[in-house]
Structure formats: structure tokens, C-alpha cells
Design an enzyme around this catalytic site. Structure first.
Site, PDB file in Angstrom:
ATOM      1  N   ARG A 192       0.835  -1.194   0.000  1.00  0.00           N
ATOM      2  CA  ARG A 192       0.000   0.000   0.000  1.00  0.00           C
ATOM      3  C   ARG A 192       0.874   1.250   0.000  1.00  0.00           C
ATOM      4  O   ARG A 192       1.964   1.272   0.570  1.00  0.00           O
ATOM      5  CB  ARG A 192      -0.935   0.027   1.213  1.00  0.00           C
ATOM      6  CG  ARG A 192      -2.103  -0.948   1.133  1.00  0.00           C
ATOM      7  CD  ARG A 192      -3.081  -0.552   0.041  1.00  0.00           C
ATOM      8  NE  ARG A 192      -4.249  -1.413  -0.008  1.00  0.00           N
ATOM      9  CZ  ARG A 192      -4.370  -2.487  -0.767  1.00  0.00           C
ATOM     10  NH1 ARG A 192      -3.341  -2.864  -1.527  1.00  0.00           N
ATOM     11  NH2 ARG A 192      -5.493  -3.193  -0.782  1.00  0.00           N
ATOM     12  N   HIS A 205      -0.715   0.026 -10.009  1.00  0.00           N
ATOM     13  CA  HIS A 205      -1.396  -0.877  -9.074  1.00  0.00           C
ATOM     14  C   HIS A 205      -1.891  -2.134  -9.788  1.00  0.00           C
ATOM     15  O   HIS A 205      -3.075  -2.493  -9.700  1.00  0.00           O
ATOM     16  CB  HIS A 205      -2.560  -0.160  -8.387  1.00  0.00           C
ATOM     17  CG  HIS A 205      -2.909  -0.773  -7.053  1.00  0.00           C
ATOM     18  ND1 HIS A 205      -3.409  -0.046  -5.999  1.00  0.00           N
ATOM     19  CD2 HIS A 205      -2.838  -2.057  -6.604  1.00  0.00           C
ATOM     20  CE1 HIS A 205      -3.637  -0.835  -4.973  1.00  0.00           C
ATOM     21  NE2 HIS A 205      -3.297  -2.071  -5.317  1.00  0.00           N
TER      22      HIS A 205
END
Length: 313
Positions: A227, A275
């Protein structure tokens, strides 16, 4: 049985067509703002407050991904988002292990074989030999030894690398030297490349910072596929500019999409991907969802994927 569905990125049909085949007895409702359809279960990704709050009849909430930090962040701000007695489940694997292994191996090998540096030399029109790394000196540290992290560590060890792992609680993984929470400094010492796969919790926020970078081997590498909140961006830029960290591959960011003006875009030793290190595959996630839901309907206790709200994963 009524199931509320919401995913802001996927085409709902990618999920609903196979779900309806496997759960013909269920009625599915694709959430629309302003509507309040009945729901025994919710299959969601980044749900809004209005979608879930005040639903007293919910039996369970299933997050359509391995990470649940977005929902937990919402719960900290609005604790009544999900009633206390309603369990929250996250996906385990659903095709993500294989993808994480592939991404990690590709990024590691790019640095191990110094292909990033050869690409820079090509851009400069320079024909130059670089001394290769050895497996012995190229020590890899995996931060986070959950389902994904442990598999990535095992796979890299199988390729001949010296691999270390660090996690909150002690772990035992074949051919991987494991360290627990209080042993972070020992874990970092001599580590040439860090792969971050930690869960996103208040305790892990900002863990990739100048203190951590300073304890790595000189000219270390960073791969962040967990993250964006784990990383202090300015600390990484400083470490890159000082050559303490030689290069970084980043797949996750605090703000996504990464703003055009962010300095990472232009930094010569930062590699950016949007991502994509591991994307949930509906075909592999749906059997997991259906199996857990059916067990809950039979009155069984289901612990696989159950989120501990205190731990954050």
C-alpha cells in the site's frame, strides 16, 4: 437470499453472471446511489457509507479483494458503517499469489541482472560492462509474511536467493530466515532489496521511511507492492538522491492515480506501475465467496478470511 453488489472498477457482469450461475437461489442488487435494496450479504469494494450503514439485517460483508484497509479506514471515521456483530471477510489468494510471485520475480531479476542500469546506459549511448551481483550478496528481505508474502519469499528462495522475512508475529518458512516485530533492525542489516507486502494498519503506516532506509545495505533496492501509505515519499526521494537506495519499483501510492506533478514520475531511478501487481480474478474469487456464503447459511463458523478488526487484517 438478497446480495448487494458494488465494485467501482469492474464491469458488474464479470461477477454477476457467474455468481448467478453458482447461486441461482439468490437475488442480486447492483448498488445505485440513492437506492436501498434489501441485503442479507454484501459483496463490495470501497463501499460508501450510505450503502452499508444502518443495515441491521446483514449477515456478512465480503470485500472483493485481499486488502480491507479502505473499509477499515471508513470504520475508524464512521464506526456504524458495519454493525459490530456483522463479520467482515477478505479474499485469500484468488489468483493473487501467482501474480505477486510473477511481479516480484520480474522486478528482482531486473535489479539483480542490472537491466535497469543497462537501460540507462543505452539511453546515453554507452557500451559499458557492469560487475554482476552474486546470489550470496543480493540478500532479499520480504516485509509481511501473510498468505502473499510467505509465498513470494518461498518462491524467491527457490531461485537461489538468500531470503529473509519480517512480520509482526513469528513465522517458520522453509529456506527463509524469519524475524518478528522486535527484530526489525536485525532483519534490515545487510539487506540489499526490500519487498514490502505488509498489511495496511495504523501501526505499519509510514514504515518505509528514512530510518529504515538508513539501515539497509548501501545502494539497496525497494519494491513496494502493498500500500502507498507504507511509504514516506519524501524520505524515499532523499534516499535515492543520496544513493543509499539505488532504485525503487512502486506499484502503489497514497493517491491513485498518481498525480502528474508527483516527482516520482520524473525520477530516473523510480519505476512506476499502476497498481497492477496482483488483480482480483473473478473466476478464482467467486468459488471462494460462494463456498463461504453457503457455509454461513448452514450456520457454520467460517474463519478463513475473517478480518480481525483490531489487527487490521
Amino acid at each position: 437470499m438478497d446480495i448487494l453488489f458494488h465494485h467501482p472498477f469492474f464491469n458488474p457482469d464479470d461477477w454477476l453472471i457467474p455468481l448467478k450461475q453458482q447461486l441461482p437461489e439468490a437475488t442480486f442488487h447492483v448498488y445505485q446511489k440513492g437506492e436501498n435494496p434489501p441485503a442479507d450479504y454484501a459483496f463490495v469494494w470501497k463501499p460508501t457509507y450510505e450503502m452499508l450503514a444502518s443495515r441491521k439485517d446483514l449477515k456478512a460483508v465480503f470485500a472483493l479483494g485481499a486488502g480491507v484497509d479502505a473499509i477499515l479506514d471508513q470504520l475508524r471515521e464512521t464506526p456504524d458503517l458495519i454493525p459490530n456483530e456483522v463479520p467482515l471477510y477478505r479474499l485469500q489468494d484468488a489468483g493473487m499469489i501467482e501474480q505477486m510471485e510473477e511481479y516480484s520475480i520480474a522486478a528482482v531479476m531486473r535489479y539483480f541482472r542490472r537491466l535497469d542500469e543497462y537501460q540507462q546506459l543505452q539511453q546515453q549511448g554507452r557500451w559499458q560492462y557492469l560487475e554482476p551481483y552474486t546470489y550470496q550478496e543480493f540478500v532479499i528481505g520480504v516485509m509481511g509474511l501473510g498468505v502473499l508474502g510467505s509465498k513470494v519469499a518461498e518462491r524467491l528462495a527457490s531461485l537461489g536467493f538468500t531470503v529473509k522475512g519480517w512480520s509482526r508475529s513469528p513465522k517458520n518458512i522453509a529456506n527463509v530466515k524469519c524475524y518478528s516485530e522486535s527484530q526489525l533492525s536485525d532483519f534490515l542489516k545487510g539487506t540489499k532489496l526490500i519487498i514490502n507486502l505488509l498489511p495496511s494498519t495504523p501501526q505499519t503506516q509510514g514504515v518505509l521511511n528514512k530510518t529504515l532506509f538508513s539501515q539497509l545495505a548501501q545502494g539497496a533496492y525497494l519494491i513496494n507492492i502493498a500500500r502507498g501509505k507504507h511509504l514516506i515519499d519524501d524520505d524515499l526521494i532523499s534516499a535515492l538522491n543520496s544513493k543509499q537506495v539505488k532504485a525503487a519499483t512502486l506499484d502503489v501510492f497514497v493517491k491513485e492515480p498518481l498525480p502528474e506533478e508527483h516527482p516520482f514520475w520524473q525520477h530516473p531511478t523510480v519505476t512506476i506501475t499502476p497498481h497492477i501487481s496482483a488483480i482480483t480474478r473473478p473466476a478464482e474469487a467467486i468459488p471462494q465467496l460462494v463456498q463461504r456464503l453457503r457455509r454461513l447459511e448452514r450456520g457454520e463458523q467460517v474463519y478463513e478470511g475473517l478480518v480481525d478488526l483490531g489487527k487490521g487484517y
